[in-house]
Design a protein around this motif. Structure first.
Motif, PDB file in Angstrom:
ATOM      1  N   VAL A 200       0.847  -1.192   0.000  1.00  0.00           N
ATOM      2  CA  VAL A 200       0.000   0.000   0.000  1.00  0.00           C
ATOM      3  C   VAL A 200       0.880   1.238   0.000  1.00  0.00           C
ATOM      4  O   VAL A 200       1.764   1.368   0.851  1.00  0.00           O
ATOM      5  CB  VAL A 200      -0.904   0.002   1.259  1.00  0.00           C
ATOM      6  N   THR A 201       0.656   2.133  -0.977  1.00  0.00           N
ATOM      7  CA  THR A 201       1.484   3.339  -1.028  1.00  0.00           C
ATOM      8  C   THR A 201       0.825   4.474  -1.817  1.00  0.00           C
ATOM      9  O   THR A 201      -0.043   4.228  -2.667  1.00  0.00           O
ATOM     10  CB  THR A 201       2.865   3.028  -1.645  1.00  0.00           C
ATOM     11  N   HIS A 202       1.269   5.695  -1.552  1.00  0.00           N
ATOM     12  CA  HIS A 202       0.849   6.851  -2.355  1.00  0.00           C
ATOM     13  C   HIS A 202       1.986   7.239  -3.303  1.00  0.00           C
ATOM     14  O   HIS A 202       1.847   8.164  -4.096  1.00  0.00           O
ATOM     15  CB  HIS A 202       0.537   8.027  -1.426  1.00  0.00           C
ATOM     16  N   ASP A 203       3.124   6.538  -3.220  1.00  0.00           N
ATOM     17  CA  ASP A 203       4.354   6.937  -3.893  1.00  0.00           C
ATOM     18  C   ASP A 203       4.541   6.142  -5.203  1.00  0.00           C
ATOM     19  O   ASP A 203       4.720   4.933  -5.163  1.00  0.00           O
ATOM     20  CB  ASP A 203       5.524   6.664  -2.924  1.00  0.00           C
ATOM     21  N   PRO A 204       4.505   6.828  -6.357  1.00  0.00           N
ATOM     22  CA  PRO A 204       4.626   6.140  -7.651  1.00  0.00           C
ATOM     23  C   PRO A 204       5.935   5.347  -7.771  1.00  0.00           C
ATOM     24  O   PRO A 204       5.959   4.263  -8.375  1.00  0.00           O
ATOM     25  CB  PRO A 204       4.600   7.263  -8.687  1.00  0.00           C
ATOM     26  N   GLU A 205       7.006   5.871  -7.195  1.00  0.00           N
ATOM     27  CA  GLU A 205       8.308   5.197  -7.213  1.00  0.00           C
ATOM     28  C   GLU A 205       8.201   3.816  -6.537  1.00  0.00           C
ATOM     29  O   GLU A 205       8.651   2.803  -7.060  1.00  0.00           O
ATOM     30  CB  GLU A 205       9.302   6.099  -6.459  1.00  0.00           C
ATOM     31  N   MET A 206       7.562   3.819  -5.360  1.00  0.00           N
ATOM     32  CA  MET A 206       7.354   2.579  -4.609  1.00  0.00           C
ATOM     33  C   MET A 206       6.443   1.619  -5.396  1.00  0.00           C
ATOM     34  O   MET A 206       6.704   0.419  -5.475  1.00  0.00           O
ATOM     35  CB  MET A 206       6.728   2.958  -3.269  1.00  0.00           C
ATOM     36  N   ALA A 207       5.389   2.178  -5.992  1.00  0.00           N
ATOM     37  CA  ALA A 207       4.428   1.354  -6.747  1.00  0.00           C
ATOM     38  C   ALA A 207       5.119   0.631  -7.902  1.00  0.00           C
ATOM     39  O   ALA A 207       4.712  -0.473  -8.286  1.00  0.00           O
ATOM     40  CB  ALA A 207       3.281   2.219  -7.269  1.00  0.00           C
ATOM     41  N   SER A 208       6.193   1.228  -8.425  1.00  0.00           N
ATOM     42  CA  SER A 208       6.852   0.651  -9.599  1.00  0.00           C
ATOM     43  C   SER A 208       7.537  -0.679  -9.278  1.00  0.00           C
ATOM     44  O   SER A 208       7.940  -1.401 -10.179  1.00  0.00           O
ATOM     45  CB  SER A 208       7.853   1.649 -10.186  1.00  0.00           C
ATOM     46  N   TYR A 209       7.673  -1.029  -8.008  1.00  0.00           N
ATOM     47  CA  TYR A 209       8.242  -2.332  -7.649  1.00  0.00           C
ATOM     48  C   TYR A 209       7.230  -3.467  -7.841  1.00  0.00           C
ATOM     49  O   TYR A 209       7.599  -4.629  -7.866  1.00  0.00           O
ATOM     50  CB  TYR A 209       8.708  -2.340  -6.184  1.00  0.00           C
ATOM     51  N   ALA A 210       5.949  -3.126  -7.962  1.00  0.00           N
ATOM     52  CA  ALA A 210       4.912  -4.155  -8.015  1.00  0.00           C
ATOM     53  C   ALA A 210       4.734  -4.722  -9.424  1.00  0.00           C
ATOM     54  O   ALA A 210       5.108  -4.105 -10.412  1.00  0.00           O
ATOM     55  CB  ALA A 210       3.591  -3.567  -7.516  1.00  0.00           C
ATOM     56  N   ASP A 211       4.135  -5.939  -9.504  1.00  0.00           N
ATOM     57  CA  ASP A 211       3.792  -6.548 -10.800  1.00  0.00           C
ATOM     58  C   ASP A 211       2.484  -5.961 -11.310  1.00  0.00           C
ATOM     59  O   ASP A 211       2.173  -6.034 -12.486  1.00  0.00           O
ATOM     60  CB  ASP A 211       3.511  -8.057 -10.649  1.00  0.00           C
ATOM     61  N   ARG A 212       1.711  -5.458 -10.350  1.00  0.00           N
ATOM     62  CA  ARG A 212       0.351  -5.033 -10.685  1.00  0.00           C
ATOM     63  C   ARG A 212       0.001  -3.847  -9.804  1.00  0.00           C
ATOM     64  O   ARG A 212       0.328  -3.842  -8.613  1.00  0.00           O
ATOM     65  CB  ARG A 212      -0.582  -6.192 -10.396  1.00  0.00           C
ATOM     66  N   ILE A 213      -0.644  -2.851 -10.395  1.00  0.00           N
ATOM     67  CA  ILE A 213      -1.017  -1.652  -9.636  1.00  0.00           C
ATOM     68  C   ILE A 213      -2.522  -1.420  -9.751  1.00  0.00           C
ATOM     69  O   ILE A 213      -3.049  -1.252 -10.852  1.00  0.00           O
ATOM     70  CB  ILE A 213      -0.248  -0.409 -10.144  1.00  0.00           C
ATOM     71  N   LEU A 214      -3.190  -1.447  -8.604  1.00  0.00           N
ATOM     72  CA  LEU A 214      -4.609  -1.092  -8.537  1.00  0.00           C
ATOM     73  C   LEU A 214      -4.680   0.342  -8.034  1.00  0.00           C
ATOM     74  O   LEU A 214      -4.244   0.622  -6.922  1.00  0.00           O
ATOM     75  CB  LEU A 214      -5.348  -2.015  -7.557  1.00  0.00           C
ATOM     76  N   THR A 215      -5.199   1.232  -8.834  1.00  0.00           N
ATOM     77  CA  THR A 215      -5.278   2.639  -8.426  1.00  0.00           C
ATOM     78  C   THR A 215      -6.662   2.948  -7.857  1.00  0.00           C
ATOM     79  O   THR A 215      -7.674   2.668  -8.490  1.00  0.00           O
ATOM     80  CB  THR A 215      -4.990   3.572  -9.627  1.00  0.00           C
ATOM     81  N   LEU A 216      -6.660   3.512  -6.653  1.00  0.00           N
ATOM     82  CA  LEU A 216      -7.908   3.892  -5.984  1.00  0.00           C
ATOM     83  C   LEU A 216      -8.116   5.404  -6.082  1.00  0.00           C
ATOM     84  O   LEU A 216      -7.181   6.174  -5.855  1.00  0.00           O
ATOM     85  CB  LEU A 216      -7.830   3.560  -4.492  1.00  0.00           C
ATOM     86  N   ILE A 217      -9.329   5.796  -6.424  1.00  0.00           N
ATOM     87  CA  ILE A 217      -9.729   7.202  -6.282  1.00  0.00           C
ATOM     88  C   ILE A 217     -11.102   7.203  -5.615  1.00  0.00           C
ATOM     89  O   ILE A 217     -12.023   6.509  -6.087  1.00  0.00           O
ATOM     90  CB  ILE A 217      -9.814   7.941  -7.645  1.00  0.00           C
ATOM     91  N   ASP A 218     -11.235   7.948  -4.533  1.00  0.00           N
ATOM     92  CA  ASP A 218     -12.521   8.061  -3.835  1.00  0.00           C
ATOM     93  C   ASP A 218     -13.207   6.715  -3.623  1.00  0.00           C
ATOM     94  O   ASP A 218     -14.403   6.573  -3.861  1.00  0.00           O
ATOM     95  CB  ASP A 218     -13.474   8.986  -4.616  1.00  0.00           C
ATOM     96  N   GLY A 219     -12.443   5.716  -3.199  1.00  0.00           N
ATOM     97  CA  GLY A 219     -13.039   4.433  -2.855  1.00  0.00           C
ATOM     98  C   GLY A 219     -13.408   3.549  -4.026  1.00  0.00           C
ATOM     99  O   GLY A 219     -14.122   2.563  -3.849  1.00  0.00           O
ATOM    100  N   ASN A 220     -12.930   3.895  -5.227  1.00  0.00           N
ATOM    101  CA  ASN A 220     -13.160   3.057  -6.406  1.00  0.00           C
ATOM    102  C   ASN A 220     -11.831   2.664  -7.038  1.00  0.00           C
ATOM    103  O   ASN A 220     -10.907   3.486  -7.080  1.00  0.00           O
ATOM    104  CB  ASN A 220     -13.960   3.811  -7.471  1.00  0.00           C
ATOM    105  N   ILE A 221     -11.770   1.433  -7.575  1.00  0.00           N
ATOM    106  CA  ILE A 221     -10.596   1.059  -8.372  1.00  0.00           C
ATOM    107  C   ILE A 221     -10.817   1.639  -9.767  1.00  0.00           C
ATOM    108  O   ILE A 221     -11.756   1.257 -10.468  1.00  0.00           O
ATOM    109  CB  ILE A 221     -10.425  -0.469  -8.444  1.00  0.00           C
ATOM    110  N   VAL A 222      -9.961   2.584 -10.150  1.00  0.00           N
ATOM    111  CA  VAL A 222     -10.151   3.248 -11.443  1.00  0.00           C
ATOM    112  C   VAL A 222      -9.175   2.728 -12.499  1.00  0.00           C
ATOM    113  O   VAL A 222      -9.320   3.034 -13.675  1.00  0.00           O
ATOM    114  CB  VAL A 222     -10.001   4.782 -11.327  1.00  0.00           C
ATOM    115  N   LYS A 223      -8.170   1.956 -12.058  1.00  0.00           N
ATOM    116  CA  LYS A 223      -7.182   1.438 -13.006  1.00  0.00           C
ATOM    117  C   LYS A 223      -6.603   0.151 -12.449  1.00  0.00           C
ATOM    118  O   LYS A 223      -6.398   0.038 -11.253  1.00  0.00           O
ATOM    119  CB  LYS A 223      -6.051   2.472 -13.173  1.00  0.00           C
TER     120      LYS A 223
END
Ligand code: ADP
Ligand code: ADP
Length: 230
Positions: A200-223
């Motif tokens: 779990v992170t707000h940091d794009p740099e950190m997110a880049s370590y993952a195989d998969r990124i689920l982006t949340l906005i206002d309680g919805n998965i938007v990507k």
């Protein structure tokens, strides 16, 4: 069968007469061995989702299945036992016990697995060696740097070989170089045993370590993006 199934999960908080929809019917499957990031800005619902996944709170609607167990049906005691058996945690603030040494902190999750003291300490010592702290077994958290404390946190999280590890901003207090070392370590451990990581992170740099990124906005998965493995 997915390691984690999130089915129509909704979380509404009520404060007096006000309603906050923290999660708005979330659906996602996370596979065994996947390094999955839950990514979003402050207030997007990341902590709320993590709290539901770890069974710290129950969703208002929907269900969460981990390792074929519907955890939304588990009462507190059963949930605690499930967590000890299946889930490891890595925290931003390390959450080491200050009056315990690196070895004792690492061995702690093994208390619930039925190992004797000798075996717990031997396993903990091996793990601390793997994270490069073989010379610091008897050091207390206050005697270690942030990066060293988090390496103890990693050794502890992996000690009981959990199927799933939840990591909440694990390197939020560390510099870029230490972050890279810590993340490489976590990924190498997880890949070795096909363990699932939810990062779990707000940091794009950190997110880049993952195989998969689920982006949340206002309680919805938007990507929902998948990448080639690093
Ligand atoms: P993030 O972790 O992405 O910063 P949170 O999950 O903490 O987001 O918050 C999502 C939304 O839910 C926010 O609007 C927040 O104010 C609200 N919220 C979170 N926890 C509670 C709570 N215990 N009571 C009321 N509202 C909450
Ligand atoms: P051994 O095969 O003698 O247990 P290893 O070097 O394979 O030695 O592992 C050292 C310790 O770390 C062992 O206790 C092992 O169970 C543990 N370990 C190794 N990899 C992982 C992992 N990915 N998750 C959890 N524990 C692990």
């Amino acid at each position: 069968e997915a390691m984690i199934k999130i089915c129509g999960v909704r979380k509404v908080y009520r404060i007096g007469t006000e309603k906050v929809i923290a999660l708005d019917r979330i659906d996602a499957d996370i596979q065994k061995g996947e390094i999955c990031c839950i990514f979003g800005t402050s207030g997007s619902g990341k902590s709320t989702l993590l709290n539901q996944l770890a069974g710290m709170e129950k969703p208002t609607e929907g269900k969460i299945v981990i390792d074929s167990v519907d955890i939304t049906k588990l009462r507190e005691e059963k949930m605690a036992a499930f967590r000890q058996k299946h889930i490891g945690f890595i925290f931003q603030s390390y959450n080491l016990l200050p009056y315990m040494t690196a070895l004792e902190n690492t061995a702690l999750p093994l208390m619930f697995q039925g190992y004797g003291k000798k075996e717990r300490e031997a396993r903990a010592a091996r793990l601390l060696k793997m994270v490069g702290l073989g010379e610091r077994l008897s050091h207390y958290p206050s005697q270690m740097s942030g990066g060293q404390q988090q390496r103890v946190g990693i050794a502890r999280a992996f000690a009981a070989k959990p199927d799933v590890i939840f990591a909440d901003e694990p390197t939020g207090n560390l510099d870029t170089k230490t972050t890279a070392q810590i993340m490489e370590m976590v990924l190498a451990f997880a890949r070795e045993n096909q363990q699932t990581i939810v990062l779990v992170t707000h940091d794009p740099e950190m997110a880049s370590y993952a195989d998969r990124i689920l982006t949340l906005i206002d309680g919805n998965i938007v990507k929902d993006e998948r990448k080639d493995k690093k």
